[in-house]
Design a protein around this motif. Structure first.
Motif, PDB file in Angstrom:
ATOM      1  N   ARG A  75     -61.980  82.077 -10.993  1.00 28.38           N
ATOM      2  CA  ARG A  75     -60.589  81.760 -11.300  1.00 28.38           C
ATOM      3  C   ARG A  75     -60.310  80.281 -11.073  1.00 28.38           C
ATOM      4  O   ARG A  75     -59.582  79.652 -11.841  1.00 28.38           O
ATOM      5  CB  ARG A  75     -59.646  82.621 -10.452  1.00 28.38           C
ATOM      6  CG  ARG A  75     -59.462  83.997 -11.053  1.00 28.38           C
ATOM      7  CD  ARG A  75     -58.454  84.812 -10.277  1.00 28.38           C
ATOM      8  NE  ARG A  75     -59.184  85.975  -9.813  1.00 28.38           N
ATOM      9  CZ  ARG A  75     -59.256  86.393  -8.574  1.00 28.38           C
ATOM     10  NH1 ARG A  75     -58.611  85.762  -7.626  1.00 28.38           N
ATOM     11  NH2 ARG A  75     -59.963  87.446  -8.251  1.00 28.38           N
ATOM     12  N   LYS A  78     -61.911  78.323 -13.901  1.00 30.60           N
ATOM     13  CA  LYS A  78     -61.083  78.483 -15.099  1.00 30.60           C
ATOM     14  C   LYS A  78     -59.829  77.608 -14.994  1.00 30.60           C
ATOM     15  O   LYS A  78     -59.418  76.969 -15.957  1.00 30.60           O
ATOM     16  CB  LYS A  78     -60.694  79.943 -15.284  1.00 30.60           C
ATOM     17  CG  LYS A  78     -60.012  80.234 -16.585  1.00 30.60           C
ATOM     18  CD  LYS A  78     -59.860  81.713 -16.808  1.00 30.60           C
ATOM     19  CE  LYS A  78     -59.324  81.959 -18.197  1.00 30.60           C
ATOM     20  NZ  LYS A  78     -59.291  83.364 -18.530  1.00 30.60           N
ATOM     21  N   TYR A  79     -59.241  77.561 -13.806  1.00 25.33           N
ATOM     22  CA  TYR A  79     -58.085  76.710 -13.571  1.00 25.33           C
ATOM     23  C   TYR A  79     -58.439  75.236 -13.828  1.00 25.33           C
ATOM     24  O   TYR A  79     -57.694  74.511 -14.496  1.00 25.33           O
ATOM     25  CB  TYR A  79     -57.578  76.899 -12.145  1.00 25.33           C
ATOM     26  CG  TYR A  79     -56.567  75.874 -11.714  1.00 25.33           C
ATOM     27  CD1 TYR A  79     -55.238  75.974 -12.115  1.00 25.33           C
ATOM     28  CD2 TYR A  79     -56.942  74.801 -10.918  1.00 25.33           C
ATOM     29  CE1 TYR A  79     -54.305  75.013 -11.735  1.00 25.33           C
ATOM     30  CE2 TYR A  79     -56.017  73.846 -10.530  1.00 25.33           C
ATOM     31  CZ  TYR A  79     -54.698  73.956 -10.946  1.00 25.33           C
ATOM     32  OH  TYR A  79     -53.798  73.003 -10.563  1.00 25.33           O
ATOM     33  N   HIS A  81     -60.853  74.045 -15.704  1.00 25.61           N
ATOM     34  CA  HIS A  81     -61.057  73.865 -17.150  1.00 25.61           C
ATOM     35  C   HIS A  81     -59.704  73.745 -17.865  1.00 25.61           C
ATOM     36  O   HIS A  81     -59.534  72.882 -18.734  1.00 25.61           O
ATOM     37  CB  HIS A  81     -61.844  75.037 -17.744  1.00 25.61           C
ATOM     38  CG  HIS A  81     -63.304  74.964 -17.518  1.00 25.61           C
ATOM     39  ND1 HIS A  81     -64.103  73.980 -18.060  1.00 25.61           N
ATOM     40  CD2 HIS A  81     -64.142  75.772 -16.818  1.00 25.61           C
ATOM     41  CE1 HIS A  81     -65.359  74.170 -17.695  1.00 25.61           C
ATOM     42  NE2 HIS A  81     -65.409  75.250 -16.929  1.00 25.61           N
ATOM     43  N   ASN A  82     -58.769  74.613 -17.503  1.00 25.99           N
ATOM     44  CA  ASN A  82     -57.450  74.588 -18.144  1.00 25.99           C
ATOM     45  C   ASN A  82     -56.695  73.302 -17.835  1.00 25.99           C
ATOM     46  O   ASN A  82     -55.998  72.767 -18.697  1.00 25.99           O
ATOM     47  CB  ASN A  82     -56.624  75.803 -17.727  1.00 25.99           C
ATOM     48  CG  ASN A  82     -57.140  77.082 -18.347  1.00 25.99           C
ATOM     49  OD1 ASN A  82     -57.822  77.059 -19.367  1.00 25.99           O
ATOM     50  ND2 ASN A  82     -56.830  78.204 -17.731  1.00 25.99           N
ATOM     51  N   GLN A  83     -56.837  72.790 -16.612  1.00 25.51           N
ATOM     52  CA  GLN A  83     -56.188  71.531 -16.254  1.00 25.51           C
ATOM     53  C   GLN A  83     -56.737  70.380 -17.098  1.00 25.51           C
ATOM     54  O   GLN A  83     -55.989  69.527 -17.571  1.00 25.51           O
ATOM     55  CB  GLN A  83     -56.378  71.220 -14.765  1.00 25.51           C
ATOM     56  CG  GLN A  83     -55.555  72.086 -13.851  1.00 25.51           C
ATOM     57  CD  GLN A  83     -54.078  71.929 -14.097  1.00 25.51           C
ATOM     58  OE1 GLN A  83     -53.459  72.794 -14.700  1.00 25.51           O
ATOM     59  NE2 GLN A  83     -53.503  70.863 -13.652  1.00 25.51           N
ATOM     60  N   LEU A  85     -58.178  70.648 -20.035  1.00 21.08           N
ATOM     61  CA  LEU A  85     -57.732  70.890 -21.400  1.00 21.08           C
ATOM     62  C   LEU A  85     -56.283  70.436 -21.578  1.00 21.08           C
ATOM     63  O   LEU A  85     -55.936  69.788 -22.569  1.00 21.08           O
ATOM     64  CB  LEU A  85     -57.876  72.375 -21.733  1.00 21.08           C
ATOM     65  CG  LEU A  85     -57.633  72.802 -23.164  1.00 21.08           C
ATOM     66  CD1 LEU A  85     -58.637  72.131 -24.096  1.00 21.08           C
ATOM     67  CD2 LEU A  85     -57.740  74.306 -23.273  1.00 21.08           C
ATOM     68  N   LYS A  86     -55.449  70.742 -20.618  1.00 19.52           N
ATOM     69  CA  LYS A  86     -54.036  70.343 -20.656  1.00 19.52           C
ATOM     70  C   LYS A  86     -53.903  68.816 -20.684  1.00 19.52           C
ATOM     71  O   LYS A  86     -53.109  68.270 -21.453  1.00 19.52           O
ATOM     72  CB  LYS A  86     -53.311  70.911 -19.443  1.00 19.52           C
ATOM     73  CG  LYS A  86     -51.841  70.608 -19.395  1.00 19.52           C
ATOM     74  CD  LYS A  86     -51.212  71.217 -18.149  1.00 19.52           C
ATOM     75  CE  LYS A  86     -49.781  70.792 -18.002  1.00 19.52           C
ATOM     76  NZ  LYS A  86     -49.192  71.259 -16.748  1.00 19.52           N
TER      77      LYS A  86
END
Length: 130
Positions: A75, A78-79, A81-83, A85-86
């Motif tokens: 998790r 994934k967080y 990676h999302n940061q 990407l953002k």
């Protein structure tokens, strides 16, 4: 050295409401939850400082403590990676396929001998149960 009083009363109260408690939860319950959370945070920080070289807590020490829980680590990866990407989306970067690795992800990959901590394709049973 006097220890500063830390209070997360309002935040905990709002979280309790968000999880189904009344709009104004019992103040004693909020203080109890706050004392438990602060106690656990202090314990985590003390444990992480054992791995620190100069009594300065870095994210790597906290990650090292989480390494045995693959679901939490996944998790967190994934967080991260999302940061990233953002950030790329907000900076209007068009190519989202070749995202550079965050230094924390690189650290996780170095301590991940089996590859299971960064494997985001596996089903998260813990999150599903919630």
């Amino acid at each position: 050295m006097e220890q500063q009083k830390v209070s997360y009363y309002n935040e905990i109260s709002m979280m309790m409401f968000g999880f189904g408690d009344s709009h104004k939860p019992n103040p004693e319950t909020v203080r109890l939850v706050e004392s438990i959370v602060l106690s656990q945070l202090r314990l985590i920080v003390r444990e992480a400082l054992k791995y620190s070289k100069n009594d300065t807590l870095k994210p790597e020490e906290l990650i090292f403590l989480m390494r045995k829980n693959k679901y939490k680590m996944r998790r967190f990866v994934k967080y991260l990676h999302n940061q990233e990407l953002k950030k790329r989306i907000e900076s209007n970067v068009v190519d989202l396929t070749n995202i550079p690795k965050n230094s924390l992800i690189e650290f996780i990959e170095r301590i991940d001998e089996t590859g299971e901590l960064t494997d985001l394709s596996e089903f998260d049973e813990v999150k599903h149960e919630r």
